[in-house]
Write an enzyme that holds these catalytic residues in place. Sequence first.
Site, PDB file in Angstrom:
ATOM      1  N   GLY A 113      -0.301  11.525  -0.089  1.00 36.40           N
ATOM      2  CA  GLY A 113       0.816  10.580  -0.213  1.00 36.40           C
ATOM      3  C   GLY A 113       2.003  11.170  -0.954  1.00 36.40           C
ATOM      4  O   GLY A 113       2.021  12.353  -1.297  1.00 36.40           O
ATOM      5  N   ASP A 161      -8.353  11.533   1.579  1.00 35.34           N
ATOM      6  CA  ASP A 161      -7.279  10.643   2.038  1.00 35.34           C
ATOM      7  C   ASP A 161      -7.698  10.079   3.390  1.00 35.34           C
ATOM      8  O   ASP A 161      -8.298  10.788   4.198  1.00 35.34           O
ATOM      9  CB  ASP A 161      -5.964  11.442   2.176  1.00 35.34           C
ATOM     10  N   SER A 203       1.317   1.353 -12.887  1.00 39.93           N
ATOM     11  CA  SER A 203       2.724   1.085 -12.588  1.00 39.93           C
ATOM     12  C   SER A 203       3.335   0.237 -13.687  1.00 39.93           C
ATOM     13  O   SER A 203       2.646  -0.603 -14.295  1.00 39.93           O
ATOM     14  CB  SER A 203       2.814   0.328 -11.259  1.00 39.93           C
ATOM     15  N   TYR A 211      -0.206  -6.834  -5.493  1.00 42.66           N
ATOM     16  CA  TYR A 211      -0.212  -5.377  -5.709  1.00 42.66           C
ATOM     17  C   TYR A 211      -0.239  -5.075  -7.205  1.00 42.66           C
ATOM     18  O   TYR A 211      -1.052  -4.279  -7.690  1.00 42.66           O
ATOM     19  CB  TYR A 211       1.032  -4.741  -5.049  1.00 42.66           C
ATOM     20  N   LYS A 239      -3.188  -3.250  -9.923  1.00 40.08           N
ATOM     21  CA  LYS A 239      -2.985  -2.194 -10.933  1.00 40.08           C
ATOM     22  C   LYS A 239      -3.476  -2.682 -12.295  1.00 40.08           C
ATOM     23  O   LYS A 239      -4.151  -1.955 -13.040  1.00 40.08           O
ATOM     24  CB  LYS A 239      -1.498  -1.817 -11.018  1.00 40.08           C
ATOM     25  N   PRO A 260      13.230 -12.095  -4.366  1.00 42.00           N
ATOM     26  CA  PRO A 260      12.298 -12.808  -5.254  1.00 42.00           C
ATOM     27  C   PRO A 260      11.400 -11.830  -6.012  1.00 42.00           C
ATOM     28  O   PRO A 260      10.923 -10.850  -5.446  1.00 42.00           O
ATOM     29  CB  PRO A 260      11.468 -13.669  -4.295  1.00 42.00           C
TER      30      PRO A 260
HETATM   31  C1  UD1 Z   1       8.784  -1.779  -6.903  1.00 41.70           C
HETATM   32  C2  UD1 Z   1       7.582  -2.440  -7.475  1.00 41.70           C
HETATM   33  C3  UD1 Z   1       6.853  -1.448  -8.335  1.00 41.70           C
HETATM   34  C4  UD1 Z   1       6.512  -0.216  -7.546  1.00 41.70           C
HETATM   35  C5  UD1 Z   1       7.796   0.384  -6.999  1.00 41.70           C
HETATM   36  C6  UD1 Z   1       7.498   1.580  -6.134  1.00 41.70           C
HETATM   37  C7  UD1 Z   1       7.371  -4.696  -8.481  1.00 41.70           C
HETATM   38  C8  UD1 Z   1       8.087  -5.841  -9.096  1.00 41.70           C
HETATM   39  N1  UD1 Z   1       8.075  -3.611  -8.198  1.00 41.70           N
HETATM   40  O1  UD1 Z   1       9.696  -1.517  -7.966  1.00 41.70           O
HETATM   41  O2  UD1 Z   1       5.687  -2.014  -8.820  1.00 41.70           O
HETATM   42  O3  UD1 Z   1       5.844   0.710  -8.343  1.00 41.70           O
HETATM   43  O4  UD1 Z   1       8.460  -0.595  -6.218  1.00 41.70           O
HETATM   44  O5  UD1 Z   1       8.560   2.468  -6.172  1.00 41.70           O
HETATM   45  O6  UD1 Z   1       6.216  -4.807  -8.282  1.00 41.70           O
HETATM   46  N2  UD1 Z   1      17.119  -2.840  -4.172  1.00 41.70           N
HETATM   47  C9  UD1 Z   1      18.228  -3.232  -3.435  1.00 41.70           C
HETATM   48  N3  UD1 Z   1      18.198  -3.077  -2.083  1.00 41.70           N
HETATM   49  C10 UD1 Z   1      17.126  -2.554  -1.413  1.00 41.70           C
HETATM   50  C11 UD1 Z   1      16.005  -2.153  -2.168  1.00 41.70           C
HETATM   51  C12 UD1 Z   1      16.023  -2.322  -3.545  1.00 41.70           C
HETATM   52  O7  UD1 Z   1      19.219  -3.712  -4.011  1.00 41.70           O
HETATM   53  O8  UD1 Z   1      17.167  -2.465  -0.173  1.00 41.70           O
HETATM   54  C13 UD1 Z   1      17.146  -2.962  -5.647  1.00 41.70           C
HETATM   55  C14 UD1 Z   1      16.085  -3.891  -6.224  1.00 41.70           C
HETATM   56  O9  UD1 Z   1      16.552  -5.206  -6.279  1.00 41.70           O
HETATM   57  C15 UD1 Z   1      15.875  -3.252  -7.607  1.00 41.70           C
HETATM   58  C16 UD1 Z   1      16.108  -1.766  -7.365  1.00 41.70           C
HETATM   59  O10 UD1 Z   1      16.872  -1.681  -6.170  1.00 41.70           O
HETATM   60  O11 UD1 Z   1      16.845  -3.716  -8.514  1.00 41.70           O
HETATM   61  C17 UD1 Z   1      14.823  -0.957  -7.187  1.00 41.70           C
HETATM   62  O12 UD1 Z   1      14.017  -1.582  -6.179  1.00 41.70           O
HETATM   63  P1  UD1 Z   1      12.718  -0.842  -5.582  1.00 41.70           P
HETATM   64  O13 UD1 Z   1      13.062   0.553  -5.216  1.00 41.70           O
HETATM   65  O14 UD1 Z   1      12.157  -1.729  -4.511  1.00 41.70           O
HETATM   66  O15 UD1 Z   1      11.719  -0.759  -6.813  1.00 41.70           O
HETATM   67  P2  UD1 Z   1      11.212  -1.901  -7.822  1.00 41.70           P
HETATM   68  O16 UD1 Z   1      11.316  -3.248  -7.225  1.00 41.70           O
HETATM   69  O17 UD1 Z   1      11.838  -1.665  -9.151  1.00 41.70           O
END
Ligand code: UD1
Length: 338
Positions: free
Chosen positions: A10, A31, A124, A149, A153, A293
């Site tokens: 991965g 894997d 995480s 998820y 963890k 959300p």
């Molecule tokens: C999420 C998981 C985390 C996991 C990680 C993997 C939760 C709450 N979060 O983290 O456990 O380890 O992914 O990398 O369980 N964003 C946008 N547009 C997008 C995608 C993301 O604005 O299309 C923003 C999100 O709102 C956030 C930030 O970018 O503020 C990071 O998002 P993301 O990369 O999905 O990671 P997390 O939600 O922090």
Amino acid sequence: MNILTTGGAGFIGSHTCVELMKAGHHVIVVDNYVNSQPEALRRVEELGGMPVKSYTADVCDAEAMERIFSENEIDAVIHFAGLKAVGESVHQPLRYYRNNLDSTLTLCETMERHGVKRIVFSSSATVYGVPDEVPLREDMFCKGCTNPYGWTKYMIEKILGGIVEADPEWSVVLLRYFNPIGAHESGRIGENPNGIPNNLMPYITKVAAGQLDHLSVFGNDYATHDGTGVRDYIHVVDLAKGHVDACAYAAQHTGCEIINLGTGIGYSVLDIVNAFEKANGVKVPYVITDRRPGDVDACYADPAKAEALLGWKAERNLEDMCRDAWRWQTMNPNGYKG
Ligand code: UD1
């Protein structure tokens, strides 16, 4: 050491295998390729300069795990394998609990039978839940997760902690990752999500490449410097090196330690977009949309414990992360499919 990595093909597993090999360890991978490709391991061998012994098997498969432990002298295990899509876990909770917990139980039972008592686990920052304050320290109370998820963890941390309580000869290191991004500097291995990415950086790289139309920025009314969500982004190679140090630590100590792997610096979504455009000279069109959300305002690490215990510190900056993520994308527009 001979180190078994579950889920070693991965995103984080593959980068860790390379760093383990560079540090002189022998790597064995198990894997099932549910969310990874054998091609990743071929490239790991190329970057690590030695062969990787690999098994195509599910960690839930007790017979297969028994065979792996019988055929190899394993000194330590790094347990990456698991389902990891937050949104999917909300819709398929049973699948997530069954897979992530069953695999861990089967792995640990097999380890116990073979007297292998060192394990480093991919936890995480999600286990902190909605933080009352940042930066997050390992001794802070975890108030509860926002999705299945995250709960898997959390529960696995408890299971591994319980094993150490029952048998103090075990050495357990629970690594709480913040937001791993970037890719190996060679551009040969990187993040290769199935379908449309959920996470920010792989989404940005696909927008910049023209494969997706624009980025949706999920909310600009958070209590942060520009209103967009703040996270602790860490270069995946720095993260990988943290695992090498955690294995060295586990070889010298017994007990259970929780360790954050983050930089300690929080960047907003717009900080990332701007840094990516500047580092790579490309545009990332975006629109502001509703909040997603379950997202929190800000989440970043206090990384002091990792430095104190492991002598580990993140060395790569945001520009490195943006440049390497883009190099991986441009060299592999269709991921490992070429
Ligand atoms: C999420 C998981 C985390 C996991 C990680 C993997 C939760 C709450 N979060 O983290 O456990 O380890 O992914 O990398 O369980 N964003 C946008 N547009 C997008 C995608 C993301 O604005 O299309 C923003 C999100 O709102 C956030 C930030 O970018 O503020 C990071 O998002 P993301 O990369 O999905 O990671 P997390 O939600 O922090």
